[in-house]
Design an enzyme around this catalytic site. Sequence first.
Site, mmCIF file in Angstrom:
data_model
loop_
_atom_site.group_PDB
_atom_site.id
_atom_site.type_symbol
_atom_site.label_atom_id
_atom_site.label_comp_id
_atom_site.label_asym_id
_atom_site.label_seq_id
_atom_site.Cartn_x
_atom_site.Cartn_y
_atom_site.Cartn_z
ATOM 1 N N GLU A 287 0.830 -1.215 0.000
ATOM 2 C CA GLU A 287 0.000 0.000 0.000
ATOM 3 C C GLU A 287 0.861 1.260 0.000
ATOM 4 O O GLU A 287 0.418 2.310 -0.441
ATOM 5 C CB GLU A 287 -0.926 0.026 1.230
ATOM 6 C CG GLU A 287 -2.264 -0.639 0.991
ATOM 7 C CD GLU A 287 -3.269 -0.430 2.111
ATOM 8 O OE1 GLU A 287 -2.960 0.220 3.125
ATOM 9 O OE2 GLU A 287 -4.388 -0.946 1.980
ATOM 10 N N LYS A 422 -13.910 -0.670 -4.063
ATOM 11 C CA LYS A 422 -15.049 -0.319 -3.196
ATOM 12 C C LYS A 422 -16.127 0.391 -4.015
ATOM 13 O O LYS A 422 -17.313 0.114 -3.857
ATOM 14 C CB LYS A 422 -14.587 0.607 -2.064
ATOM 15 C CG LYS A 422 -13.625 -0.027 -1.079
ATOM 16 C CD LYS A 422 -13.270 0.950 0.029
ATOM 17 C CE LYS A 422 -12.148 0.421 0.895
ATOM 18 N NZ LYS A 422 -11.614 1.402 1.836
HETATM 19 O O1 F6P Z 1 -9.653 0.844 9.802
HETATM 20 P P1 F6P Z 1 -10.479 0.944 8.594
HETATM 21 O O2 F6P Z 1 -10.916 2.346 8.331
HETATM 22 O O3 F6P Z 1 -11.663 0.004 8.659
HETATM 23 O O4 F6P Z 1 -9.601 0.562 7.331
HETATM 24 C C1 F6P Z 1 -9.014 -0.719 7.195
HETATM 25 C C2 F6P Z 1 -7.968 -0.760 6.123
HETATM 26 O O5 F6P Z 1 -8.495 -0.267 4.915
HETATM 27 C C3 F6P Z 1 -7.559 0.553 4.242
HETATM 28 O O6 F6P Z 1 -7.927 1.891 4.407
HETATM 29 C C4 F6P Z 1 -7.506 0.244 2.784
HETATM 30 O O7 F6P Z 1 -7.188 -1.069 2.570
HETATM 31 C C5 F6P Z 1 -6.258 0.282 4.948
HETATM 32 O O8 F6P Z 1 -5.313 1.244 4.816
HETATM 33 C C6 F6P Z 1 -6.729 0.071 6.341
HETATM 34 O O9 F6P Z 1 -5.735 -0.543 7.042
#
Ligand code: F6P
Length: 445
Positions: A287, A422
């Site tokens: 990422e 998404k």
């Molecule tokens: O803690 P959240 O907002 O549910 O996000 C979970 C994960 O999704 C992301 O935003 C995208 O995969 C990651 O960076 C993060 O670790």
Amino acid sequence: MENLKIDISKTLSFVSEEKVAGYKNEIASHIKALQEKTGKGNDFLGWVNLPSSIDDAQLADIEATAANLKAKADVVVVIGIGGSYLGARAVIDALSNSFDHLMTDRKNPVVVYAGQNIGEDYTAELLDLLKDKSFALVVISKSGTTTEPAIAFRLLKEMLESKYSKEESKERIVAITDAKKGALRTLADQEGYKTYVIPDDVGGRFSVLTPVGLLPIAVAGVDIRALVKGAQDMEKITTEEAENSAAATYAAVRNELYNSGKGTEILVNYQPKLHFVAEWWKQLYGESEGKENKGIFPAACDFSTDLHSMGQWIQEGVRNIFETILTISTPNRKVEIPTDSANLDGLNFLAGKRVDEVNKMAELGTLLAHVDGGVPNIKVEIPELNAYYLGQLLYFFEIACGISGYILGVNPFDQPGVEAYKKNMFALLEKPGFEAETAAIKAKL
Ligand SMILES: O=P(O)(O)OC[C@H]1O[C@](O)(CO)[C@@H](O)[C@@H]1O
């Protein structure tokens, strides 16, 4: 006392030592930019000095909450995905008995995970399991709206509340989320759950040393003080040694390998307990660096297991890979190979040797074979697999990632590309507000 070490000697027939050393000036300025928060993504640099900012009161509070959950529940479900899941799982798996879920006479609850996938069978089987168990929930989401954990939390909260009273359920839920905003913060405040904050300036993949990682890790019975101490020491070492540190060397050599055409890095371990450390590392580097059509592809293998599946490809496939071996100097346990009078398997030459001696020769033999086959090898070594050295390792990879991303020239602290799936998923599910996207995507089907 020994610290984490790096050895890049087995890359130097592929890249020149001078070129790797040539990154030092640049790296010094990148470390300064990380420390002084002046580089790209500087609003997400709270992790840089996070270890040294953790105080005793924070740790004591997390330990008290963990003790409370341990007293109440036989199973604790940790709900989260990506950075809200992988750090905890990496440390818990690395430091727990390999057969933890089958251990009886337990001091700590079994930790299981939810919201890291949308598999219906997984979800149904988890709900079945929990019917007859005393359980509690740790729900972790910075945004509070990530689909996977939100679905899991909705189902598990409903089950918890139907099993216990509403009041008791509140004692069995801990929410780790944003300080002020988001659906989970709103719900937690309404219901009066115990909460912990994910700092605004710490992104998910850098959050293992916040309550996101520390609470589940403490619930599993791991010494979070030792973990944090290891990270603090590595923070200090990196600050003091700067462009001469192990993290700087790792960042330099992997970028030089990338620039010489090695576009895939395989993180290799010889201890199956490290499988999820590699999963955590994959998110950290994937990422952070995979953007603007650039970046090393982070892959992982568990050896010697995967030598019997991926070994052929690594030895003789396309020569665009390099390996980083994660090695543990001394195992925690001792098992000797016995003598067998019949010796039908011909293994009596190993009798009296420790299993780890065989493992280490598999490691060395593989390293030499892969280097001969055109695969550069970096070695990262910690003396023992314990909470302290895992803390060193986590911070080492984090700071090296920040440096490496700056060498690559990207913002290592955002992840815009994650939104594409998404958006399509919401359009296909006809989420209100996505009407135009729904029409557009349906036209493609
Ligand atoms: O803690 P959240 O907002 O549910 O996000 C979970 C994960 O999704 C992301 O935003 C995208 O995969 C990651 O960076 C993060 O670790």
